[in-house]
Design an enzyme around this catalytic site. Structure first.
Site, PDB file in Angstrom:
ATOM      1  N   SER A   1      95.250 -36.108 -38.277  1.00  0.00           N
ATOM      2  CA  SER A   1      94.722 -35.119 -39.220  1.00  0.00           C
ATOM      3  C   SER A   1      95.816 -34.165 -39.717  1.00  0.00           C
ATOM      4  O   SER A   1      96.856 -33.997 -39.075  1.00  0.00           O
ATOM      5  CB  SER A   1      93.620 -34.304 -38.545  1.00  0.00           C
ATOM      6  OG  SER A   1      92.631 -35.151 -38.022  1.00  0.00           O
TER       7      SER A   1
HETATM    8  N1  SAM Z   1      92.745 -35.819 -33.672  1.00  0.00           N
HETATM    9  C1  SAM Z   1      93.372 -37.077 -33.945  1.00  0.00           C
HETATM   10  C2  SAM Z   1      94.867 -36.931 -34.003  1.00  0.00           C
HETATM   11  O1  SAM Z   1      95.363 -35.824 -33.751  1.00  0.00           O
HETATM   12  O2  SAM Z   1      95.530 -37.941 -34.265  1.00  0.00           O
HETATM   13  C3  SAM Z   1      92.863 -37.673 -35.208  1.00  0.00           C
HETATM   14  C4  SAM Z   1      91.617 -38.402 -34.997  1.00  0.00           C
HETATM   15  S1  SAM Z   1      91.157 -39.467 -36.316  1.00  0.00           S
HETATM   16  C5  SAM Z   1      90.894 -38.378 -37.662  1.00  0.00           C
HETATM   17  C6  SAM Z   1      89.516 -39.888 -35.755  1.00  0.00           C
HETATM   18  C7  SAM Z   1      89.478 -40.859 -34.602  1.00  0.00           C
HETATM   19  O3  SAM Z   1      88.128 -40.993 -34.171  1.00  0.00           O
HETATM   20  C8  SAM Z   1      89.967 -42.258 -34.940  1.00  0.00           C
HETATM   21  O4  SAM Z   1      91.012 -42.628 -34.096  1.00  0.00           O
HETATM   22  C9  SAM Z   1      88.719 -43.130 -34.707  1.00  0.00           C
HETATM   23  O5  SAM Z   1      89.027 -44.429 -34.211  1.00  0.00           O
HETATM   24  C10 SAM Z   1      87.970 -42.304 -33.695  1.00  0.00           C
HETATM   25  N2  SAM Z   1      86.534 -42.594 -33.579  1.00  0.00           N
HETATM   26  C11 SAM Z   1      85.621 -42.884 -34.544  1.00  0.00           C
HETATM   27  N3  SAM Z   1      84.402 -43.075 -34.002  1.00  0.00           N
HETATM   28  C12 SAM Z   1      84.541 -42.899 -32.663  1.00  0.00           C
HETATM   29  C13 SAM Z   1      83.649 -42.957 -31.552  1.00  0.00           C
HETATM   30  N4  SAM Z   1      82.351 -43.230 -31.679  1.00  0.00           N
HETATM   31  N5  SAM Z   1      84.147 -42.702 -30.328  1.00  0.00           N
HETATM   32  C14 SAM Z   1      85.461 -42.432 -30.136  1.00  0.00           C
HETATM   33  N6  SAM Z   1      86.357 -42.368 -31.144  1.00  0.00           N
HETATM   34  C15 SAM Z   1      85.900 -42.592 -32.396  1.00  0.00           C
END
Ligand code: SAM
Length: 216
Positions: free
Chosen positions: A63
């Site tokens: 992000s």
């Molecule tokens: N905060 C993270 C960083 O600093 O890199 C960015 C996260 S990214 C915007 C969102 C993440 O949520 C992705 O890696 C995605 O695979 C994960 N995600 C989506 N649905 C999910 C779920 N049900 N459980 C766990 N992770 C999930």
């Protein structure tokens, strides 16, 4: 010893966070310390401290620094907190959390991302972090309740298991809620069986996919 990205990191903190109103000292110190460039793909090394999200593979993103800072500041973190993060992604926010609070639990649905994040966090010596692969819309029951739950993907609604795993003594859940391509950051505070919902900033996150989230 300062790494060669320290100047870029200081500029990011000054221009993207402090100038836009981020004030929480613990959040600012963590951003100054955590080497964001270790969490991005090598191809984007020169852009690691820029003011936008970057691809991390598998259709996911690390992000924008400011969005991460807003979530961490709104979470009103305290050093004694136990925090559950849903969506480890690159592990960057996980590393920031590990600087600020006592224990961090993080769930990521894509195994390759969870593994890569685990490796980087281990290389940084973060010992207060546990990461697992799974569907974070169901939370992580084993270590509940949590003082804070921070969801880094956009949900169609607030998943019930996350509400249930919040501490009844003022636990807070931060989660982007709304249509698939634009959300509002919801801050849910639990007191006993009462849940107060506050709607904060508009935001855009990748979808939260799972049993209590979006279909793939
Ligand atoms: N905060 C993270 C960083 O600093 O890199 C960015 C996260 S990214 C915007 C969102 C993440 O949520 C992705 O890696 C995605 O695979 C994960 N995600 C989506 N649905 C999910 C779920 N049900 N459980 C766990 N992770 C999930």
């Amino acid at each position: 010893m300062k790494d060669k990205f320290a100047v870029q990191r200081e500029r990011m903190v000054q221009e993207q966070l402090i100038r836009r109103g981020i004030k929480d000292r613990r959040v600012i110190e963590a951003f100054l310390k955590v080497p964001r460039h270790l969490f991005v793909d090598r191809a984007y090394l020169d852009e690691a401290y820029n003011d936008y999200p970057l691809p991390i593979g598998y259709g996911q993103t690390i992000s924008q620094p400011y969005m991460v800072a807003i979530m961490l500041e709104r979470a009103e973190l305290e050093p004694h907190h136990r925090v559950l993060e849903i969506g480890t992604g690159s592990g960057y926010q996980t590393a920031l959390l590990a600087e600020i609070v006592k224990e961090v639990y993080s769930v990521e649905r894509i195994p390759q991302l969870a593994e890569r994040a685990r490796e980087v966090l281990e290389s940084l010596g973060d010992e207060n972090v546990k990461i697992k692969t799974g569907d974070g819309t169901l939370g992580w029951e084993e270590f509940a309740p949590y003082d804070r739950i921070i969801v880094t993907a956009g949900a169609p609604k607030i998943p019930e298991p996350l509400k249930e795993q919040l501490s009844p003594e003022g636990g807070k859940l931060l989660i982007p809620v709304g249509p698939r391509y634009s959300q509002v950051l919801y801050i849910v505070t639990r007191r006993g069986d009462e849940y107060e919902i506050e709607k904060d900033s508009p935001c855009v996150f990748v979808p939260l996919i799972g049993e209590e989230g979006w279909e793939e």
